[in-house]
Design a protein around this motif. Structure first.
Motif, PDB file in Angstrom:
ATOM      1  N   LEU A   1      46.079  39.498  35.494  1.00  0.00           N
ATOM      2  CA  LEU A   1      46.894  40.339  36.373  1.00  0.00           C
ATOM      3  C   LEU A   1      46.082  41.523  36.887  1.00  0.00           C
ATOM      4  O   LEU A   1      46.109  41.843  38.088  1.00  0.00           O
ATOM      5  N   PHE A   2      45.332  42.165  35.990  1.00  0.00           N
ATOM      6  CA  PHE A   2      44.535  43.314  36.395  1.00  0.00           C
ATOM      7  C   PHE A   2      43.454  42.892  37.389  1.00  0.00           C
ATOM      8  O   PHE A   2      43.220  43.571  38.405  1.00  0.00           O
ATOM      9  N   SER A   3      42.786  41.771  37.134  1.00  0.00           N
ATOM     10  CA  SER A   3      41.746  41.286  38.040  1.00  0.00           C
ATOM     11  C   SER A   3      42.326  41.000  39.425  1.00  0.00           C
ATOM     12  O   SER A   3      41.717  41.317  40.453  1.00  0.00           O
ATOM     13  N   THR A   4      43.512  40.398  39.440  1.00  0.00           N
ATOM     14  CA  THR A   4      44.162  40.109  40.730  1.00  0.00           C
ATOM     15  C   THR A   4      44.462  41.390  41.489  1.00  0.00           C
ATOM     16  O   THR A   4      44.284  41.462  42.706  1.00  0.00           O
ATOM     17  N   SER A   5      44.903  42.427  40.772  1.00  0.00           N
ATOM     18  CA  SER A   5      45.204  43.696  41.441  1.00  0.00           C
ATOM     19  C   SER A   5      43.945  44.329  42.011  1.00  0.00           C
ATOM     20  O   SER A   5      43.979  44.938  43.084  1.00  0.00           O
ATOM     21  N   VAL A   6      42.828  44.189  41.301  1.00  0.00           N
ATOM     22  CA  VAL A   6      41.565  44.744  41.806  1.00  0.00           C
ATOM     23  C   VAL A   6      41.130  44.005  43.068  1.00  0.00           C
ATOM     24  O   VAL A   6      40.712  44.613  44.059  1.00  0.00           O
ATOM     25  N   ILE A   7      41.240  42.672  43.050  1.00  0.00           N
ATOM     26  CA  ILE A   7      40.872  41.888  44.239  1.00  0.00           C
ATOM     27  C   ILE A   7      41.770  42.258  45.415  1.00  0.00           C
ATOM     28  O   ILE A   7      41.305  42.386  46.558  1.00  0.00           O
ATOM     29  N   ALA A   8      43.061  42.460  45.157  1.00  0.00           N
ATOM     30  CA  ALA A   8      43.986  42.828  46.233  1.00  0.00           C
ATOM     31  C   ALA A   8      43.663  44.195  46.805  1.00  0.00           C
ATOM     32  O   ALA A   8      43.882  44.451  48.000  1.00  0.00           O
ATOM     33  N   ARG A   9      43.131  45.094  45.966  1.00  0.00           N
ATOM     34  CA  ARG A   9      42.805  46.438  46.434  1.00  0.00           C
ATOM     35  C   ARG A   9      41.440  46.528  47.114  1.00  0.00           C
ATOM     36  O   ARG A   9      41.163  47.510  47.809  1.00  0.00           O
ATOM     37  N   LEU A  10      40.602  45.517  46.929  1.00  0.00           N
ATOM     38  CA  LEU A  10      39.270  45.557  47.522  1.00  0.00           C
ATOM     39  C   LEU A  10      39.314  45.703  49.044  1.00  0.00           C
ATOM     40  O   LEU A  10      38.587  46.534  49.610  1.00  0.00           O
ATOM     41  N   PRO A  11      40.178  44.944  49.774  1.00  0.00           N
ATOM     42  CA  PRO A  11      40.228  45.125  51.227  1.00  0.00           C
ATOM     43  C   PRO A  11      40.733  46.499  51.657  1.00  0.00           C
ATOM     44  O   PRO A  11      40.400  46.969  52.746  1.00  0.00           O
TER      45      PRO A  11
ATOM     46  N   VAL B   1      40.559  52.724  32.813  1.00  0.00           N
ATOM     47  CA  VAL B   1      39.939  51.490  33.300  1.00  0.00           C
ATOM     48  C   VAL B   1      40.360  51.227  34.740  1.00  0.00           C
ATOM     49  O   VAL B   1      39.550  50.834  35.594  1.00  0.00           O
ATOM     50  N   ASP B   2      41.643  51.450  35.031  1.00  0.00           N
ATOM     51  CA  ASP B   2      42.139  51.235  36.388  1.00  0.00           C
ATOM     52  C   ASP B   2      41.460  52.181  37.376  1.00  0.00           C
ATOM     53  O   ASP B   2      41.086  51.773  38.478  1.00  0.00           O
ATOM     54  N   ALA B   3      41.284  53.446  36.982  1.00  0.00           N
ATOM     55  CA  ALA B   3      40.613  54.400  37.860  1.00  0.00           C
ATOM     56  C   ALA B   3      39.171  53.988  38.108  1.00  0.00           C
ATOM     57  O   ALA B   3      38.662  54.096  39.234  1.00  0.00           O
TER      58      ALA B   3
ATOM     59  N   ILE C   1      35.207  62.148  38.482  1.00  0.00           N
ATOM     60  CA  ILE C   1      36.292  61.747  39.378  1.00  0.00           C
ATOM     61  C   ILE C   1      37.275  60.796  38.707  1.00  0.00           C
ATOM     62  O   ILE C   1      38.496  61.046  38.664  1.00  0.00           O
ATOM     63  N   ALA C   2      36.791  59.663  38.204  1.00  0.00           N
ATOM     64  CA  ALA C   2      37.706  58.697  37.581  1.00  0.00           C
ATOM     65  C   ALA C   2      38.465  59.292  36.393  1.00  0.00           C
ATOM     66  O   ALA C   2      39.667  59.032  36.241  1.00  0.00           O
TER      67      ALA C   2
END
Length: 383
Positions: free
Chosen positions: A2-12, A126-128, A291-292
């Motif tokens: 789920l986390f990996s999918t969210s990162v891929i979705a945020r890449l664009p 980790v999310d940041a 920052i993170a």
């Protein structure tokens, strides 16, 4: 997964602004027109994020994510397919639709974290850090794809990745099952809570640091600007990883204030080393490392700062505040670069962070603030 999918979705999302700018300039031959379209996208993102977040808090994640992803993807496809000579007002409208319908995937992921991980503060760190990774990788990918296959293809690819990954996220069991926590929900905006408003002001100041630093690096470093901005992101990524290992960042207002003050001072150091590439490279990694952890600390405070049932909207407001601050910092930093010298933006960045640090002290007790919903006797029952 789920986390990996969210990162891929945020890449664009990290590539939208530069991708829109380059493509509209290609269509119109005018950077002024391209800037207008990119500006419309940014303003619409800032306005749409909290509204979509509020819808998520009332209707759940699945329907809102699916609807926004399809709308955003379709508008991106419209811009990508537009021929040269397309009227600028139409391009601006399409850019605004892209921005307004941008799926609140980051806010939704952060909303899920407390239900997925017992140690949510580490997970926010980790999310940041992952968010920084998207900002390091997104723009180069967009520009590289545009150079190889065309700027329209780059936008189409960004839309396809965004829509596909968001759909996968929306259909995940955790996202489909999510409902606002608790039995009571605020009838008003997340901004009704004083602690949340304080966090919004803090992140607006941090956003000014972001925008001013980007302009100052571009103005003072010349051809090395891209490398330095990349190192800035690497520093932030590293800081996020370290924060995750050490517990997830600050848990009190005083701790957050110290982090932001350290960020301001470390960015002020860049004024003295901006003319020396090696020194600037080291200094910007150190500055970026704050920052993170700052972002992770703010995210971890949202659950206790926002009224019950408004957490997704609250996360969206933090993103909007950061974006608005970044725009103000970039605009003001540009004026300073023209009038007071190319490195003067670092002074603005440091001053903005120190002001945000002072505001953070208002978060007495940090994330252990009184629950905002307990202060609102008229909260409605969750339907």
């Amino acid at each position: 997964m789920l986390f990996s999918t969210s990162v891929i979705a945020r890449l664009p999302l990290a590539a939208f602004s530069i991708g829109m700018l380059v493509h509209v300039e290609h269509l119109t031959g005018s950077y002024a027109s391209a800037g207008a379209a990119a500006g419309a996208l940014a303003v619409a993102q800032g306005a749409g994020g909290p509204l979509l977040g509020r819808l998520v808090d009332r209707r759940g994640q699945t329907v809102v994510l699916l609807g926004s992803a399809l709308t955003c993807g379709a508008a991106l496809a419209g811009v990508a397919a537009a021929p040269a000579g397309t009227p600028l007002p139409l391009l601006i409208v399409l850019a605004a639709v892209v921005g307004f319908a941008t799926p609140p995937i980051g806010a939704c992921m952060r909303t899920l974290i407390p239900s997925l991980r017992a140690d949510s503060r580490r997970a926010y760190a980790v999310d940041a850090a992952a968010t920084e990774l998207t900002w390091v990788a997104g723009p180069p990918l967009a520009l590289g794809t545009g150079a190889l296959f065309g700027t329209g293809t780059a936008l189409l690819a960004a839309g396809a990745v965004l829509a596909g990954a968001t759909v996968l996220f929306a259909f995940s069991p955790a996202s489909r099952r999510w409902r606002p926590a608790g039995t009571r929900r605020s009838t008003g905006s997340a901004l009704a809570a004083p602690a949340l408003r304080t966090l919004v002001v803090v992140l607006a100041g941090v956003g000014v640091l972001f925008g001013a630093t980007e302009v100052a690096v571009a103005a003072s470093a010349g051809p090395a600007a891209g490398l330095l901005l990349g190192l800035w992101g690497v520093g932030s990524l590293t800081g996020g990883v370290v924060a995750a290992r050490l517990g997830g960042g600050a848990s009190t207002g005083r701790g957050l204030a110290l982090l932001i003050a350290a960020s301001g001072l470390s960015h002020l150091v860049l004024v003295t080393v901006a003319a020396h590439p090696a020194g600037a490279a080291v200094a910007i990694v150190v500055a970026g490392s704050t920052i993170a952890p700052i972002l992770a600390s703010c995210y971890a405070m949202v659950d206790d700062a926002a009224p019950a049932g408004t957490v997704t909207e609250a996360f969206a407001w933090l993103a909007t505040a950061t974006a608005v601050g970044t725009a103000i910092g970039a605009a003001t930093g540009g004026l300073l670069a023209d009038t007071a010298g190319p490195a003067s933006g670092f002074i603005l960045a440091g001053a903005a962070a120190l002001a945000a640090s002072a505001v953070a002290l208002l978060l007495t007790g940090g994330r252990h603030v009184p629950r905002a919903d307990l202060q609102q006797p008229d909260a409605a029952m969750v339907s």
